[in-house]
Design an enzyme around this catalytic site. Structure first.
Site, PDB file in Angstrom:
ATOM      1  CE  LYS A 105      -1.859   1.901  11.447  1.00 54.21           C
ATOM      2  NZ  LYS A 105      -3.173   1.416  10.797  1.00 54.21           N
ATOM      3  CD  GLU A 127      -0.828   0.705   3.589  1.00 55.85           C
ATOM      4  OE1 GLU A 127      -1.261   1.844   3.466  1.00 55.85           O
ATOM      5  OE2 GLU A 127      -0.857   0.370   4.781  1.00 55.85           O
TER       6      GLU A 127
HETATM    7  N1  PSU Z   1      -0.003   0.479   8.667  1.00 53.96           N
HETATM    8  C1  PSU Z   1       1.113   1.124   9.017  1.00 53.96           C
HETATM    9  N2  PSU Z   1       0.991   2.665   8.705  1.00 53.96           N
HETATM   10  C2  PSU Z   1      -0.119   3.121   8.197  1.00 53.96           C
HETATM   11  C3  PSU Z   1      -1.228   2.422   7.826  1.00 53.96           C
HETATM   12  C4  PSU Z   1      -1.169   0.981   8.238  1.00 53.96           C
HETATM   13  O1  PSU Z   1       1.899   0.874   9.542  1.00 53.96           O
HETATM   14  O2  PSU Z   1      -0.312   4.236   8.064  1.00 53.96           O
HETATM   15  C5  PSU Z   1      -2.658   2.866   7.270  1.00 53.96           C
HETATM   16  C6  PSU Z   1      -3.193   1.964   6.186  1.00 53.96           C
HETATM   17  O3  PSU Z   1      -3.291   2.617   4.922  1.00 53.96           O
HETATM   18  C7  PSU Z   1      -4.672   1.579   7.044  1.00 53.96           C
HETATM   19  C8  PSU Z   1      -4.715   3.103   7.306  1.00 53.96           C
HETATM   20  O4  PSU Z   1      -5.441   1.446   6.133  1.00 53.96           O
HETATM   21  O5  PSU Z   1      -3.552   3.394   8.024  1.00 53.96           O
HETATM   22  C9  PSU Z   1      -6.088   3.148   8.438  1.00 53.96           C
HETATM   23  O6  PSU Z   1      -6.410   4.311   8.329  1.00 53.96           O
HETATM   24  P1  PSU Z   1      -8.197   4.563   8.880  1.00 53.96           P
HETATM   25  O7  PSU Z   1      -7.988   4.239  10.381  1.00 53.96           O
HETATM   26  O8  PSU Z   1      -8.594   6.280   8.739  1.00 53.96           O
HETATM   27  O9  PSU Z   1      -9.050   3.785   8.192  1.00 53.96           O
END
Ligand code: PSU
Ligand code: MN
Length: 302
Positions: free
Chosen positions: A157, A22
């Protein structure tokens, strides 16, 4: 509207292994220039296994599958505006010829469209703390019910409510496989105290389950929860303190919606003096390695 690099297109047609990466992690998840180094290292780790790496982003309105080094630099160096693009945002970014970094949901969707079945990231989005009030649940979770992709992630996370995240996945019928662990990893650290139902100890086991699922025509993706290697794992008590502090700051500033995750990641990097960033890089590398090994076995049987 989708531009697939020649070698990747050939590999997909010939059922050869490809692992997608990604781009939100590049543009919104890490500072420059570490983000470029990390993005390149991810590709190398996959290629060391003899597997093609395909980093995906939207560049001037084109959905590009397999960014070049120049394109990675372009979305990473913060000189041009790069939007954070989830599933819902793709048509807007393409129609307006914008630059977009794809989140887990958007990357999975593009993988599904072009036929890539393996995808490595850091940590997926999930149910945020306080979601009972805010309703903030990442659309990454819903995507698992749609796109047929195996997503390799170091759990969810630690900034999230992990218990609610697991409950949500169960409700949606999303299969979660722990890799060499019985518990859900919490991104920066190996432990969360949340027990997983299924454990796999080899890439072969994972590949076999994926094959059965998709041969049966069962919709959607699989979440492979791959804990960070012990030598890099952050002690949970220490990282949780930094997370709490970052969340408090975020609430004070009134930050909401898609800005939440990028803000928290950068704040935690600041609080931990870059230590969390180092951990973040290592866990992504570890996911790239497992995704590549599993893709190889899935497609080539060896
Ligand atoms: N994993 C990481 N760093 C990131 C992300 C994932 O180590 O920045 C990103 C991914 O693209 C994931 C996003 O889809 O964070 C989630 O964002 P949100 O909580 O707004 O859906
Ligand atoms: Mn959200």
């Amino acid at each position: 509207m989708i531009r697939i690099r020649e070698d990747i297109l050939e590999a997909i047609k010939q059922n050869k292994p490809v692992v997608a990466l990604e781009s939100t992690i590049i543009s919104h998840g890490m500072p420059y220039p570490e983000n470029v180094r990390s993005a390149n290292r991810c590709q190398e780790i996959i290629q060391e296994q003899g597997v093609l790496a395909a980093t995906i982003a939207i560049i001037d309105g084109d959905i590009v599958v397999g960014l070049t080094e120049e394109e990675i630099e372009y979305i990473a160096n913060k000189k041009v505006e790069v939007l954070k693009v989830s599933r819902k945002d793709i048509p807007v970014a393409v129609a307006k010829k914008q630059n977009g970094a794809l989140t887990v949901s958007a990357t999975s969707l593009i993988c599904d469209m072009v036929g890539i079945k393996f995808f490595a990231t850091g940590g997926i989005g999930g149910v945020h703390r306080g979601a009972e009030e805010t309703f903030d649940i990442s659309c990454d979770l819903e995507e698992f019910t749609k796109s047929k992709v195996a997503v390799f992630s170091a759990g969810a996370k630690a900034i999230l409510d992990l218990e609610k995240t697991m409950e949500y996945m169960e409700t949606k019928g999303i299969l979660v496989l722990g890799y060499q662990t019985n518990e859900l990893p919490a991104f920066y650290s190996r432990e969360s105290g949340i027990e997983l139902e299924y454990r796999c100890d080899t890439p072969e086991e994972i590949a076999k389950i994926l094959k059965v699922k998709w041969d049966l025509g069962i919709d959607g993706g699989v979440f492979i929860a791959n804990p960070i290697p012990k030598e890099f794992s952050y002690p949970s008590a220490e990282i949780n303190k930094a997370i709490d502090e970052a969340i408090e700051e975020m609430n004070k500033l009134g930050i909401k919606g898609k800005k939440t995750t990028p803000f928290l990641l950068s704040k935690i990097t600041e609080i931990t003096n870059n230590k969390s960033l180092e951990v973040n890089k290592e866990l992504v590398y570890n996911n790239c390695d497992l995704a590549a090994k599993t893709a190889k076995i899935f497609w080539l049987g060896a």
